[in-house]
Design a protein around this motif. Structure first.
Motif, short mmCIF file in Angstrom:
data_model
loop_
_atom_site.label_atom_id
_atom_site.label_comp_id
_atom_site.label_asym_id
_atom_site.label_seq_id
_atom_site.Cartn_x
_atom_site.Cartn_y
_atom_site.Cartn_z
N TYR A 157 -4.31 -11.11 -1.80
CA TYR A 157 -4.52 -9.73 -2.27
C TYR A 157 -3.66 -9.37 -3.48
CZ TYR A 157 -0.67 -9.32 1.13
OH TYR A 157 0.48 -9.52 1.85
N LEU A 209 -3.57 -10.91 -6.37
CA LEU A 209 -4.48 -10.98 -7.52
C LEU A 209 -5.84 -10.36 -7.19
CD1 LEU A 209 -3.73 -14.61 -8.79
CD2 LEU A 209 -2.87 -12.45 -9.71
N GLU A 227 -6.56 -7.53 -5.75
CA GLU A 227 -6.64 -6.07 -5.83
C GLU A 227 -5.89 -5.57 -7.05
OE1 GLU A 227 -5.91 -3.71 -2.39
OE2 GLU A 227 -6.60 -5.26 -0.98
N ASN A 228 -6.21 -4.37 -7.46
CA ASN A 228 -5.48 -3.72 -8.56
C ASN A 228 -4.32 -2.91 -8.01
OD1 ASN A 228 -7.22 -4.65 -10.64
ND2 ASN A 228 -8.71 -3.05 -10.13
N TRP A 229 -3.16 -3.10 -8.60
CA TRP A 229 -1.96 -2.41 -8.16
C TRP A 229 -1.38 -1.59 -9.30
CZ3 TRP A 229 -1.38 -2.78 -3.04
CH2 TRP A 229 -1.91 -3.90 -2.40
N PRO A 230 -0.81 -0.43 -9.02
CA PRO A 230 -0.29 0.44 -10.08
C PRO A 230 1.11 0.05 -10.55
CG PRO A 230 -0.06 1.54 -7.97
CD PRO A 230 -0.77 0.23 -7.69
N SER A 290 2.15 1.70 -3.44
CA SER A 290 1.10 2.12 -4.39
C SER A 290 0.81 3.62 -4.29
CB SER A 290 -0.17 1.32 -4.16
OG SER A 290 -0.78 1.68 -2.93
N VAL A 302 3.49 -3.85 -11.68
CA VAL A 302 3.44 -5.30 -11.91
C VAL A 302 3.99 -6.01 -10.68
CG1 VAL A 302 4.29 -7.21 -13.32
CG2 VAL A 302 3.67 -5.02 -14.40
N LYS A 354 0.83 -1.20 0.00
CA LYS A 354 0.00 0.00 0.00
C LYS A 354 0.87 1.26 0.00
CE LYS A 354 -4.34 -1.07 -0.26
NZ LYS A 354 -5.17 -0.53 -1.38
#
Length: 513
Positions: free
Chosen positions: A287, A289, A291-294, A261, A296, A258
């Motif tokens: 988490y 897969l 959640e969306n992360w900014p 991110s 890779v 977090k």
């Protein structure tokens, strides 16, 4: 650039390019300070007259690429201060690798240079004594912790053939230096170590050293005011990957992700190596897969535990220009990566470390300086170095892998610069519930090794024998308070056996590598 040529500890010539510069006296240190005031924007260099034809002037602008660099080079085998200085200092700055640019306060009168702005700042802080070698070593020893970056730099000379061995200083000079630059107790420890390991009784040097007072900078923040803007380009595209080894810290790792991110300067890839020794276990990091992360996330799951292995697996996946060696229980603000790159560019460096305090710890190291340590959870390095360095599995499940990695960097000519205003909070989270303490071979010994064999291994690989023996003396006294044998003779016998066991296992680890 101004060059002072000297011989027999006296100034014989001063050059500003091809022009002669008038000097007022033969004291080399005083001449340095005078020239610094006369030419405040110049690099002030020195060179022994016999090495004049070997001076590699073409490289000076690359070596002194910002205003806080002091560099010199001693092409001879022996340093000015004898190897016995290792009895009082454990740092990596004692055993110099002369093949590369290497961080050290041990300066040489043979050839070197320093910016006039640094000299001007220190003019009223350090006495300009006649012994130029002593003056240079003293200046660097005092200024290095406060922000002057000091190096042994072989490219200062060209086409040099070592045809003689320069005489080193006497025991009197060594004891004086220790008395003036270390706590007084180190002077007595030096005396003791010389007797224990070299069978020398240096009573007179010890006695006369007591007449010298300790040296210190009157204003230790004066170097901080000097502006730095490196001419060296170390950033091309500015991309960065993050590596994080983890084991049983699901929530803590989530908090780290977090924090990443929210960065104002985002990483490209985050490489996570998750370890779980249980044979039929699967990943608990849902988490990644979910959640969306900014960025890779490259996730590696392995049943093989060990920090060295995990970090090497992660480093092999790095694709960006830079890499942040992170940990799974760190916290930091949103500007960390942006501020890191600002400082990398400003200082032109390829390896940096941050402040890495735990909760309620007070920061005592407040100046940018050359770090004597390397942290695998709070460091940033140029990824081009990964072809040359890796975490040594000889240290797996022991201590010292971080320090060894740092020494690999230094021996490749890469200094590690500490930036106190870059802050990472180390939560020192509890170990994951499925961790098991590894049983190492020496755990079965009737005589437990002291110190840990991996600590002994680090010292065998990277420091001088005098540093090992000095550490042995200190450990002998420190351990006496903690162990149960209070009879001094029995304790001495036991300690020798434990030390021997440590050496045995360290050499076994070295052999198996």
């Amino acid at each position: 650039m101004i060059v002072i040529y000297h011989k027999k500890n006296k100034v014989v010539e001063v050059k500003n390019g091809e022009e002669n510069v008038v000097f007022s006296g033969h004291n080399i240190a005083k001449t340095l300070f005078e020239l610094a005031l006369t030419f405040p924007d110049k690099l002030i260099a020195w060179c022994h007259y016999d090495l004049k034809s070997n001076l590699n002037i073409a490289e000076f602008s690359f070596i002194f690429h910002h205003n806080k660099i002091m560099a010199s080079y001693n092409p001879f085998e022996k340093e000015y201060l004898s190897n016995a200085i290792g009895y009082v200092e454990e740092s990596p700055f004692i055993k110099i690798n002369k093949k590369v640019s290497y961080p050290t306060w041990q300066m040489s009168s043979n050839v070197g240079g320093i910016q006039a702005s640094v000299l001007a700042a220190l003019k009223h802080q350090i006495n300009a004594i006649n012994n130029f070698d002593y003056f240079l070593n003293s200046l660097a020893k005092l200024a290095m912790p406060n922000g002057v970056l000091c190096y042994s730099e072989p490219t200062l000379l060209k086409d040099f053939l070592d045809t003689e061995k320069k005489q080193r200083s006497s025991d009197f000079v060594l004891f004086r230096f220790v008395k003036q630059h270390y706590k007084t107790r180190w002077t007595f420890l030096l005396f003791l170590n010389l007797f224990l390991y070299e069978r020398r009784i240096a009573f007179l040097p010890l006695f006369f050293s007591m007449f010298y007072s300790k040296r210190k900078l009157k204003n230790d923040s004066i170097i901080e005011a000097i502006q730095v803007e490196s001419k060296k380009e170390v950033i091309s595209n500015g991309t960065i990957d993050i590596i994080i080894p983890t084991i049983g810290r699901k929530q803590y790792l989530y908090d780290v992700l977090k924090d990443l991110s929210k960065q104002t300067y985002l990483p490209i890839n985050v490489v996570i190596v998750e370890q779980n020794p249980l044979p039929y276990s699967i990943s608990e990091l849902d988490y990644i897969l979910g959640e969306n992360w900014p960025f890779v996330i490259k996730h590696i799951f392995t049943h093989q535990t060990g920090a060295c292995n995990a970090r090497n697996l992660a480093l092999a996946e790095v694709k960006s220009e830079w890499v942040f060696l992170n940990d799974d229980d760190n916290r930091f603000d949103e500007n960390l990566l942006k501020d890191v790159f600002t400082n990398i560019k400003k200082y032109g460096v390829k390896a940096i470390s941050t402040s890495y305090l735990q909760l309620n710890e007070i920061k005592t190291d407040i100046f940018i300086n050359q770090s004597s340590i390397f942290g695998s959870g709070n460091s940033f390095i140029h990824s081009g170095l990964l072809q040359k360095v890796k975490f040594n599995k000889m240290f797996e499940f022991g201590y010292g892998e971080d320090s060894d990695f740092g020494m690999q960097l230094r021996n490749e000519g890469v200094d590690i610069i500490y930036f106190p205003k870059l802050e990472i909070l180390h939560l020192k989270a509890p170990m994951g519930g499925f961790r098991t303490k590894p049983v190492l071979e020496w755990h079965k010994d009737l005589i437990p090794p002291k110190p840990s064999p991996t600590i002994m291994l680090y010292k065998i690989l990277h420091v001088r024998k005098e540093q090992i023996n000095g550490y042995k003396t200190i450990l002998f006294f420190k351990f006496y308070k903690a162990q149960t044998i209070k009879n001094p003779i029995r304790y001495f016998s036991s300690f020798k056996k434990q030390w021997k066991q440590s050496q045995y296992w360290a050499n076994e680890l070295k052999t198996k590598a």
